[in-house]
Design an enzyme around this catalytic site. Sequence first.
Site, PDB file in Angstrom:
ATOM      1  N   LYS A 115       0.835  -1.209   0.000  1.00 34.12           N
ATOM      2  CA  LYS A 115       0.000   0.000   0.000  1.00 34.12           C
ATOM      3  C   LYS A 115       0.862   1.248   0.000  1.00 34.12           C
ATOM      4  O   LYS A 115       0.508   2.250  -0.625  1.00 34.12           O
ATOM      5  CB  LYS A 115      -0.949  -0.019   1.188  1.00 34.12           C
ATOM      6  CG  LYS A 115      -1.879  -1.220   1.125  1.00 34.12           C
ATOM      7  CD  LYS A 115      -3.255  -0.928   1.624  1.00 34.12           C
ATOM      8  CE  LYS A 115      -4.171  -2.105   1.394  1.00 34.12           C
ATOM      9  NZ  LYS A 115      -4.508  -2.782   2.651  1.00 34.12           N
ATOM     10  N   LYS A 197      -5.002 -11.557  -7.959  1.00 31.12           N
ATOM     11  CA  LYS A 197      -6.258 -12.053  -7.401  1.00 31.12           C
ATOM     12  C   LYS A 197      -7.403 -11.095  -7.692  1.00 31.12           C
ATOM     13  O   LYS A 197      -7.175  -9.933  -8.034  1.00 31.12           O
ATOM     14  CB  LYS A 197      -6.100 -12.237  -5.898  1.00 31.12           C
ATOM     15  CG  LYS A 197      -5.794 -10.941  -5.163  1.00 31.12           C
ATOM     16  CD  LYS A 197      -5.597 -11.186  -3.676  1.00 31.12           C
ATOM     17  CE  LYS A 197      -5.133  -9.955  -2.957  1.00 31.12           C
ATOM     18  NZ  LYS A 197      -6.108  -9.147  -2.287  1.00 31.12           N
ATOM     19  N   LYS A 200     -11.410  -5.746  -4.757  1.00 30.18           N
ATOM     20  CA  LYS A 200     -12.533  -4.806  -4.722  1.00 30.18           C
ATOM     21  C   LYS A 200     -12.264  -3.571  -5.565  1.00 30.18           C
ATOM     22  O   LYS A 200     -13.145  -3.040  -6.201  1.00 30.18           O
ATOM     23  CB  LYS A 200     -12.805  -4.367  -3.285  1.00 30.18           C
ATOM     24  CG  LYS A 200     -13.669  -5.343  -2.533  1.00 30.18           C
ATOM     25  CD  LYS A 200     -14.251  -4.699  -1.287  1.00 30.18           C
ATOM     26  CE  LYS A 200     -14.033  -5.595  -0.080  1.00 30.18           C
ATOM     27  NZ  LYS A 200     -12.907  -5.240   0.743  1.00 30.18           N
TER      28      LYS A 200
HETATM   29  P1  TYM Z   1     -10.902  -7.387   2.712  1.00 24.89           P
HETATM   30  O1  TYM Z   1     -12.016  -6.423   2.846  1.00 24.89           O
HETATM   31  O2  TYM Z   1      -9.779  -7.044   1.792  1.00 24.89           O
HETATM   32  O3  TYM Z   1     -11.438  -8.790   2.255  1.00 24.89           O
HETATM   33  C1  TYM Z   1     -12.490  -9.430   2.942  1.00 24.89           C
HETATM   34  C2  TYM Z   1     -12.276 -10.928   2.953  1.00 24.89           C
HETATM   35  O4  TYM Z   1     -12.211 -11.460   1.625  1.00 24.89           O
HETATM   36  C3  TYM Z   1     -11.008 -12.213   1.461  1.00 24.89           C
HETATM   37  N1  TYM Z   1     -10.531 -12.055   0.081  1.00 24.89           N
HETATM   38  C4  TYM Z   1     -10.221 -13.078  -0.733  1.00 24.89           C
HETATM   39  N2  TYM Z   1     -10.223 -14.411  -0.529  1.00 24.89           N
HETATM   40  C5  TYM Z   1      -9.878 -15.206  -1.576  1.00 24.89           C
HETATM   41  N3  TYM Z   1      -9.517 -14.731  -2.796  1.00 24.89           N
HETATM   42  C6  TYM Z   1      -9.488 -13.396  -3.051  1.00 24.89           C
HETATM   43  N4  TYM Z   1      -9.181 -12.944  -4.263  1.00 24.89           N
HETATM   44  C7  TYM Z   1      -9.842 -12.497  -1.983  1.00 24.89           C
HETATM   45  N5  TYM Z   1      -9.906 -11.146  -1.882  1.00 24.89           N
HETATM   46  C8  TYM Z   1     -10.334 -10.897  -0.603  1.00 24.89           C
HETATM   47  C9  TYM Z   1     -10.034 -11.625   2.463  1.00 24.89           C
HETATM   48  O5  TYM Z   1      -9.018 -12.545   2.784  1.00 24.89           O
HETATM   49  C10 TYM Z   1     -10.946 -11.331   3.628  1.00 24.89           C
HETATM   50  O6  TYM Z   1     -11.163 -12.486   4.402  1.00 24.89           O
HETATM   51  N6  TYM Z   1      -8.052  -6.812   6.753  1.00 24.89           N
HETATM   52  C11 TYM Z   1      -9.316  -7.367   6.305  1.00 24.89           C
HETATM   53  C12 TYM Z   1     -10.518  -6.819   7.033  1.00 24.89           C
HETATM   54  C13 TYM Z   1     -10.507  -6.995   8.523  1.00 24.89           C
HETATM   55  C14 TYM Z   1     -10.549  -8.228   9.226  1.00 24.89           C
HETATM   56  C15 TYM Z   1     -10.562  -7.872  10.607  1.00 24.89           C
HETATM   57  C16 TYM Z   1     -10.556  -9.560   8.832  1.00 24.89           C
HETATM   58  C17 TYM Z   1     -10.508  -5.985   9.437  1.00 24.89           C
HETATM   59  N7  TYM Z   1     -10.538  -6.523  10.720  1.00 24.89           N
HETATM   60  C18 TYM Z   1     -10.598  -8.853  11.596  1.00 24.89           C
HETATM   61  C19 TYM Z   1     -10.589 -10.544   9.830  1.00 24.89           C
HETATM   62  C20 TYM Z   1     -10.608 -10.193  11.199  1.00 24.89           C
HETATM   63  C21 TYM Z   1      -9.466  -7.036   4.836  1.00 24.89           C
HETATM   64  O7  TYM Z   1      -8.870  -6.117   4.345  1.00 24.89           O
HETATM   65  O8  TYM Z   1     -10.344  -7.767   4.166  1.00 24.89           O
END
Ligand code: TYM
Length: 333
Positions: A115, A197, A200
């Site tokens: 980032k 991958k 969003k």
């Molecule tokens: P975020 O918002 O980027 O993504 C949400 C969830 O989707 C999963 N994910 C994927 N899994 C498989 N293939 C992909 N291409 C893919 N893209 C996204 C992510 O692994 C995630 O599970 N840091 C976290 C948000 C967060 C969080 C937490 C998660 C904040 N506090 C506490 C767990 C526990 C995040 O950015 O997710």
Amino acid sequence: MASRKQIVMSGIRPTGFLHLGNYFGAVRNYVRMQEDYECFFMVADLHSLTTHPDTAELKNNVHRVLSENIACGLDPDRVALYCQSHVHETAELYLLLNMLAYLGELEKTTTFKEKARLQPDNVNAGLLTYPVLQTADIILHRASLVPVGKDQEQHLEMARKFAQRFNHRYGKIFPEPQAFNYGSELIKVPSLDGAGKMSKSENQFATLYLSDDDELIRKKVMRAKTDQGPTEKNSPKPDYIENIFLLMKLVSSEETIHAFEEAYNTCTIRYGDMKKELAEDMVKFITPIRQKAESIRNDENYLKEIMEKGAEKARKSARTTMEQVRSAMGFNY
Ligand code: TYM
């Protein structure tokens, strides 16, 4: 005596439309886990400020993530479904944990480096301490299982490290949280162009969103990268072909997959046909979710009610933890 249910926690940032990666990496697990565990699932609006400081679209995006989670099968009566910023105890625990997190380890985090490279003019402290806030989210409920995709593996390692440090210094309060996926491995859903991958906010034409309409799904799938096909029987698949098979495994029937595997191994595969089949199976999978999410999103009162109820459940659990934390740390004067 009946044993207490294990606690589950996870979150999704409201930074755009949910996609197949979010579904198969995270939400699909949430939906199954709500049957067996005590679950806390939240929309990580505070985390989104590290990369999206403009809040004009935040409300819309929070509503969208909530609606899509419910449309995928999350039951707000069963789980605590809430918004991160509604649970103020998160901020207190984040502050305390920051004293246990070292600059060197935070700077080495892959997501931080990535980032910082993408937004060199906004390398803010929140970006650096992102994994600390995530740890606070998780251990605030003394959760031990965290359903996430593969990209979150390092954040979970850090969460264990911070929880261990706290326990070691002030007394054992927190379980060490583990990343979780039904099946053996954490998963990464690849993008349709074979590069990286699904995401969003990047790579939007190579990502299938739960809000894409049928025509857009077909268009995106048909544009996926392929080649002339194998010329030798049973040859290994290039990455971008492996990816198409992987996507097919997520939504198509066993027979369909088997037939295309067979065609690949005998060099008779026609990628045009394979993509047509994949597109139709994707449409069948995504359409009902999209339609349900749209109808939920229009009901603001319902969403507000859910968030309030969810935050209440989450705050109750958070208050219990924070009493233990303050007492363990000696804030008792
Ligand atoms: P975020 O918002 O980027 O993504 C949400 C969830 O989707 C999963 N994910 C994927 N899994 C498989 N293939 C992909 N291409 C893919 N893209 C996204 C992510 O692994 C995630 O599970 N840091 C976290 C948000 C967060 C969080 C937490 C998660 C904040 N506090 C506490 C767990 C526990 C995040 O950015 O997710």
